[in-house]
Design an enzyme around this catalytic site. Structure first.
Site, PDB file in Angstrom:
ATOM      1  N   CYS A   1      29.155  50.252  35.170  1.00 42.09           N
ATOM      2  CA  CYS A   1      29.146  50.157  33.721  1.00 42.09           C
ATOM      3  C   CYS A   1      28.023  50.100  33.298  1.00 42.09           C
ATOM      4  O   CYS A   1      27.001  49.718  33.703  1.00 42.09           O
ATOM      5  CB  CYS A   1      29.932  48.744  33.399  1.00 42.09           C
ATOM      6  SG  CYS A   1      29.784  48.312  31.737  1.00 42.09           S
TER       7      CYS A   1
ATOM      8  N   CYS B   1      25.286  43.136  31.002  1.00 41.50           N
ATOM      9  CA  CYS B   1      25.945  41.779  31.015  1.00 41.50           C
ATOM     10  C   CYS B   1      25.147  41.061  32.413  1.00 41.50           C
ATOM     11  O   CYS B   1      25.308  41.561  33.267  1.00 41.50           O
ATOM     12  CB  CYS B   1      27.401  41.670  31.037  1.00 41.50           C
ATOM     13  SG  CYS B   1      28.277  42.766  29.738  1.00 41.50           S
TER      14      CYS B   1
ATOM     15  N   CYS C   1      27.040  39.899  35.528  1.00 40.21           N
ATOM     16  CA  CYS C   1      28.314  41.152  35.856  1.00 40.21           C
ATOM     17  C   CYS C   1      27.750  41.834  37.005  1.00 40.21           C
ATOM     18  O   CYS C   1      26.858  42.858  36.776  1.00 40.21           O
ATOM     19  CB  CYS C   1      28.837  41.920  34.864  1.00 40.21           C
ATOM     20  SG  CYS C   1      30.101  43.131  35.298  1.00 40.21           S
TER      21      CYS C   1
ATOM     22  N   CYS D   1      47.399  41.873  34.641  1.00 39.70           N
ATOM     23  CA  CYS D   1      46.261  42.362  33.867  1.00 39.70           C
ATOM     24  C   CYS D   1      45.393  43.429  34.423  1.00 39.70           C
ATOM     25  O   CYS D   1      45.157  43.340  35.691  1.00 39.70           O
ATOM     26  CB  CYS D   1      45.204  40.894  33.475  1.00 39.70           C
ATOM     27  SG  CYS D   1      46.162  39.682  32.978  1.00 39.70           S
TER      28      CYS D   1
ATOM     29  N   CYS E   1      48.487  42.912  30.001  1.00 39.57           N
ATOM     30  CA  CYS E   1      47.274  42.764  29.595  1.00 39.57           C
ATOM     31  C   CYS E   1      46.384  43.907  30.277  1.00 39.57           C
ATOM     32  O   CYS E   1      46.299  44.300  31.118  1.00 39.57           O
ATOM     33  CB  CYS E   1      46.945  41.319  29.866  1.00 39.57           C
ATOM     34  SG  CYS E   1      45.227  40.775  29.309  1.00 39.57           S
TER      35      CYS E   1
ATOM     36  N   CYS F   1      43.734  37.597  23.875  1.00 41.10           N
ATOM     37  CA  CYS F   1      43.024  36.767  24.948  1.00 41.10           C
ATOM     38  C   CYS F   1      41.619  36.681  25.021  1.00 41.10           C
ATOM     39  O   CYS F   1      40.930  37.894  25.175  1.00 41.10           O
ATOM     40  CB  CYS F   1      43.492  37.166  26.234  1.00 41.10           C
ATOM     41  SG  CYS F   1      43.095  36.444  27.928  1.00 41.10           S
TER      42      CYS F   1
ATOM     43  N   ARG G   1      43.408  28.986  30.150  1.00 41.79           N
ATOM     44  CA  ARG G   1      43.468  29.763  31.635  1.00 41.79           C
ATOM     45  C   ARG G   1      42.310  29.379  32.517  1.00 41.79           C
ATOM     46  O   ARG G   1      40.964  29.747  31.967  1.00 41.79           O
ATOM     47  CB  ARG G   1      43.546  31.289  31.493  1.00 41.79           C
ATOM     48  CG  ARG G   1      44.626  31.736  30.667  1.00 41.79           C
ATOM     49  CD  ARG G   1      45.008  33.128  30.516  1.00 41.79           C
ATOM     50  NE  ARG G   1      46.101  33.525  29.624  1.00 41.79           N
ATOM     51  CZ  ARG G   1      47.619  33.385  29.968  1.00 41.79           C
ATOM     52  NH1 ARG G   1      47.807  33.205  31.358  1.00 41.79           N
ATOM     53  NH2 ARG G   1      48.219  33.938  29.110  1.00 41.79           N
TER      54      ARG G   1
END
Length: 329
Positions: A56, A60, A63, A100, A132, A192, A264
């Protein structure tokens, strides 16, 4: 209990007052709200699968899938559709009611990979699962395509407060998050969206993040609360584990201010004992994420059998969908 009873104009002071209540009182209050709005003995089992891993371009800080960090995570191209559908069937057979799919993209692009995601959504939807996706930023037209394919929910976490956001991510803005959520909501897909605690943020930041969610015109149907899963090689790898009582307070506050939402208990459970997770359930959490091979995306996670035994020990049961309305037109 109905939508008209929900509050959408919380002040930061109101949320701080809730968060800072004496712990026993806070958990009692959250448990009371939970019982008024939810089925307290049910926990939704959701399975999360990384359908495209690593590489990616975002930065972040938490991550391990960011290409710029040196981690041990192996980059994996988009999985074949039939492989994803086999994972979904296995998840359903193991008791999951939501499946998901996550792709480590900055944003969705209108190309063959997105066409394949559409096929995956259609296939999982036909299994009767809530389907999802979390794919990064979306345009309005892309959200519409996903809705027409049968997407039930789209995950796009705020991560942290608007004030602290630039300390964690520089490759996009907090407003970009809100824009994608707006596109998802306009397309008629459930939202979400939650955050991560343990990033080095203050209590004010946690409350501000919850306030951003609770003051949306419509509360997110799902609010994941993640504890930072520290990944070696990322800038936040050496932060201490978040105190469990801070996790409980965050969950309890989310439950009180967004009573109709699924709260969650998400990343970070591998470092929580069964007793600590029980406190989170008492505080209003009513969903957990599982992942195959005892991973959640790219970080360790309890196994499915271990989770099922925990629910049994606590007198909880896996939620069974009574009827899933088709999302496609």
């Amino acid at each position: 209990m109905n939508e008209n009873m929900l509050k959408h104009d919380w002040t930061k002071e109101e949320l701080l007052a809730i968060y800072n209540r004496p712990l026993m009182q806070l958990v009692f209050d959250a448990a009371t709200v939970h019982r008024q709005w939810q089925k307290p003995d049910e926990v939704q089992i959701s399975t999360l699968l990384s359908v495209k891993t690593g590489g990616c371009p975002e930065d972040c800080s938490y991550c391990g899938q960011a290409a710029r960090y040196h981690t041990d995570i192996k980059v994996q191209a988009l999985l074949p559709t039939e492989t994803v559908l086999a994972h979904a069937q296995k998840a359903k057979d193991a008791g999951s009611s939501r499946f998901c799919m996550a792709a480590a993209w900055r944003e969705v692009r209108d190309n063959r990979d997105f066409d394949r995601i559409i096929d995956m959504v259609k296939g999982v939807n036909e299994m009767g699962l809530e389907v999802c996706c979390t794919l990064g930023m979306l345009t309005e037209s892309q959200a519409q395509r996903l809705q027409e394919a049968g997407l039930y929910a789209y995950n796009h976490n705020l991560d942290t407060s608007e004030e602290f956001y630039d300390e964690i991510i520089s490759t996009r803005k907090f407003d970009n998050r809100l824009e994608t959520i707006k596109h998802v909501r306009k397309a008629g897909i459930t939202v979400c969206s939650g955050g991560i605690i343990g990033l080095g943020e203050t209590i004010d930041d946690r409350v501000s993040m919850l306030r951003s969610l609770a003051n949306m015109e419509k509360h997110p149907e799902s609010v994941p609360i993640n504890a930072l899963a520290r990944v070696a090689g990322t800038p936040l790898a050496d932060l201490p584990r978040i105190d469990i009582w801070e996790m409980v307070r965050t969950i309890a506050t989310a439950r009180i201010v967004m009573p109709a939402s699924m709260v969650r208990l998400s990343a970070g459970r591998i470092e929580m004992s069964e007793v600590e997770q029980a406190w989170c359930f008492m505080a209003g959490a009513n969903s957990i994420f599982t992942g195959e091979r005892q991973t959640l995306l790219v970080t360790p996670n309890p196994g499915v059998s271990e989770d099922m035994q925990m629910l049994k020990n606590l007198g909880l049961k896996a939620m069974v969908l009574e009827k899933k309305e088709a999302c496609a037109n």
